[in-house]
Write an enzyme that holds these catalytic residues in place. Structure first.
Site, PDB file in Angstrom:
ATOM      1  N   ASP A  62       0.948  -1.047   0.010  1.00  0.00           N
ATOM      2  CA  ASP A  62      -0.090   0.116  -0.307  1.00  0.00           C
ATOM      3  C   ASP A  62       1.014   1.602   0.346  1.00  0.00           C
ATOM      4  O   ASP A  62       1.777   1.185   0.897  1.00  0.00           O
ATOM      5  CB  ASP A  62      -0.779   0.042   0.839  1.00  0.00           C
ATOM      6  CG  ASP A  62      -2.058   0.264   1.343  1.00  0.00           C
ATOM      7  OD1 ASP A  62      -1.917   2.071   0.676  1.00  0.00           O
ATOM      8  OD2 ASP A  62      -3.201   0.401   1.433  1.00  0.00           O
ATOM      9  N   SER A 115      -1.300   6.099   0.082  1.00  0.00           N
ATOM     10  CA  SER A 115      -1.975   7.728  -0.442  1.00  0.00           C
ATOM     11  C   SER A 115      -2.995   7.910   0.201  1.00  0.00           C
ATOM     12  O   SER A 115      -3.374   9.628   0.233  1.00  0.00           O
ATOM     13  CB  SER A 115      -1.806   7.692  -1.842  1.00  0.00           C
ATOM     14  OG  SER A 115      -2.583   6.926  -1.989  1.00  0.00           O
ATOM     15  N   TYR A 143     -13.973   5.737 -13.181  1.00  0.00           N
ATOM     16  CA  TYR A 143     -13.759   5.136 -12.221  1.00  0.00           C
ATOM     17  C   TYR A 143     -14.539   3.577 -12.351  1.00  0.00           C
ATOM     18  O   TYR A 143     -13.609   2.426 -12.185  1.00  0.00           O
ATOM     19  CB  TYR A 143     -14.593   5.533 -11.016  1.00  0.00           C
ATOM     20  CG  TYR A 143     -14.545   4.385  -9.601  1.00  0.00           C
ATOM     21  CD1 TYR A 143     -13.224   3.610  -8.934  1.00  0.00           C
ATOM     22  CD2 TYR A 143     -16.086   3.539  -9.388  1.00  0.00           C
ATOM     23  CE1 TYR A 143     -13.737   2.810  -8.427  1.00  0.00           C
ATOM     24  CE2 TYR A 143     -15.744   3.194  -8.052  1.00  0.00           C
ATOM     25  CZ  TYR A 143     -14.150   2.169  -8.003  1.00  0.00           C
ATOM     26  OH  TYR A 143     -15.003   1.177  -6.846  1.00  0.00           O
ATOM     27  N   LYS A 158     -12.353   0.244 -13.368  1.00  0.00           N
ATOM     28  CA  LYS A 158     -12.103  -1.246 -13.159  1.00  0.00           C
ATOM     29  C   LYS A 158     -12.989  -2.253 -13.934  1.00  0.00           C
ATOM     30  O   LYS A 158     -12.447  -3.211 -13.733  1.00  0.00           O
ATOM     31  CB  LYS A 158     -13.703  -0.930 -11.666  1.00  0.00           C
ATOM     32  CG  LYS A 158     -12.719   0.099 -10.650  1.00  0.00           C
ATOM     33  CD  LYS A 158     -11.896  -1.614  -9.528  1.00  0.00           C
ATOM     34  CE  LYS A 158     -11.984  -0.814  -8.589  1.00  0.00           C
ATOM     35  NZ  LYS A 158     -11.826  -1.488  -7.891  1.00  0.00           N
ATOM     36  N   ASN A 175     -22.100  -0.908  -1.840  1.00  0.00           N
ATOM     37  CA  ASN A 175     -21.637   0.006  -0.575  1.00  0.00           C
ATOM     38  C   ASN A 175     -21.211  -0.855   0.240  1.00  0.00           C
ATOM     39  O   ASN A 175     -22.616  -1.775   0.880  1.00  0.00           O
ATOM     40  CB  ASN A 175     -23.004   1.055  -0.216  1.00  0.00           C
ATOM     41  CG  ASN A 175     -23.237   1.985  -1.153  1.00  0.00           C
ATOM     42  OD1 ASN A 175     -22.988   3.514  -1.540  1.00  0.00           O
ATOM     43  ND2 ASN A 175     -25.043   1.552  -2.005  1.00  0.00           N
ATOM     44  N   ARG A 179     -30.291   1.849  -2.245  1.00  0.00           N
ATOM     45  CA  ARG A 179     -28.799   1.071  -2.151  1.00  0.00           C
ATOM     46  C   ARG A 179     -29.141   0.302  -1.324  1.00  0.00           C
ATOM     47  O   ARG A 179     -29.378  -0.020  -0.259  1.00  0.00           O
ATOM     48  CB  ARG A 179     -28.057   2.243  -1.845  1.00  0.00           C
ATOM     49  CG  ARG A 179     -27.945   3.727  -3.143  1.00  0.00           C
ATOM     50  CD  ARG A 179     -27.675   3.677  -4.463  1.00  0.00           C
ATOM     51  NE  ARG A 179     -27.969   4.189  -5.027  1.00  0.00           N
ATOM     52  CZ  ARG A 179     -28.851   4.755  -5.871  1.00  0.00           C
ATOM     53  NH1 ARG A 179     -29.801   4.379  -6.268  1.00  0.00           N
ATOM     54  NH2 ARG A 179     -28.514   5.851  -5.929  1.00  0.00           N
TER      55      ARG A 179
END
Length: 317
Positions: free
Chosen positions: A31, A34, A138, A142, A167, A216
């Site tokens: 990682d 950031s 985005y 992906k 989510n 959602r």
């Protein structure tokens, strides 16, 4: 098993790292920090603080038997404003990682994809055979990695799984959401309850849903970790499987606000704003395929319980 977790200092990656360690795996986290946090890397895992583009020396040293790939830029709005960053990190970085895996004879990978690959759905709940028409950079980045995994499975014998979800919420192993720029509804509601924000903005209350607010899908992060551990050994060499992950039902924005009020005892004041362009009334993923093939089923389906787990960790922090 020796496992490399790319993006393991982030929210989901750190929880999955903790689950892997609890399951007896040897884990290295890659990682660049950031957006992740070094103190989120669970004790027992080794941290290599480098980017996806610099992953080859790490794989040469660790020689992992499998990779779980969470590292990505993930802010939808920013992806439209600065698309080059998303193509460079999400696609270019993933390519560098796959090439490092190929060079060092690691062929097993679970990829954190997204239901944003589907774009505006034709029907809900969304199944894996739905058309993929992402509406932002985005989601497109992906989807590009999903296509990349299919080609690497065919050409190089990779055993790959892409997990698509909307989510993620809740907390596990003492780890919860912690973003420099918070865009997710549940943590924003909890920030209001904690006095860090004055109000929560609801973008539109006139949708064709029971209470007028968008619906959602919310999946508890611990259930998501379970899915990653089930997916890890599942595919054969040369196979790329794609699974959707969902709670099984959707929750409206108003239901989330009500749950936050119930859990925290705070009124969570709301301001109703204009609809956001491109926001569908309802987005819920079907998880029938992963349930049937891997036996996965979410255990944390109560909205108040999901919010309570997130609140407990937020207060402790």
């Amino acid at each position: 098993m020796r496992v490399l977790v790319a993006g393991g200092a982030g929210y989901i990656g750190s929880v999955v790292t903790a689950a892997l360690l609890a399951d007896g795996h040897e884990v290295t986290v890659l990682d660049d920090l950031s957006t992740g946090h070094a103190d989120a890397v669970p004790s027992g895992a080794t941290l290599a603080a480098v980017s996806l583009h610099e992953s080859a020396p790490v794989l040469a040293d660790v020689r992992p038997e499998a990779v779980l790939h969470f590292a990505a830029k993930s802010l939808v709005g920013v992806s439209q404003q600065r698309p080059h960053e998303y193509w460079d990190t999400n696609v270019g970085g993933s390519l560098a990682l796959l090439e490092a895996m190929r060079a060092h004879h690691c062929r097993r990978i679970v990829f954190s994809s997204t239901a944003a690959t589907y774009g505006e759905p034709e029907s809900v709940p969304i199944r894996e055979d739905a058309p993929t028409r992402p509406t932002n950079t985005y989601g497109a980045s992906k989807l590009a990695v999903d296509h990349m995994l299919t080609s690497y499975a065919v050409a190089h014998g990779f055993a790959a799984v892409s997990l698509r979800y909307f989510n993620v919420a809740g907390a596990a192993h003492g780890l919860g959401e912690r973003h420099a720029v918070e865009t997710h509804l549940i943590p924003i509601a909890l920030q209001v309850a904690a006095g860090e924000r004055e109000t929560l903005t609801v973008y539109g209350d006139d949708y064709p849903t029971p209470d007028g607010t968008c619906i959602r899908d919310y999946v508890h992060v611990e259930d998501l970790a379970d899915a990653h551990l089930l997916a890890l050994p599942a595919p054969a060499a040369g196979e790329h499987r794609i699974y959707n992950l969902g709670n099984g039902t959707g929750f409206s924005v108003q239901q989330v606000v009500d749950a936050a009020r119930e859990v925290t005892g705070h009124p969570v004041p709301v301001v109703v704003g204009e609809r956001r362009a491109g926001d569908p009334a309802q987005l819920v993923a079907s998880s029938d395929l992963i349930r049937a093939e891997l036996g996965w089923a979410p255990r944390h389906t109560d909205l108040a319980g999901i919010v309570r787990d997130a609140w407990d960790v937020a207060r402790a922090r």
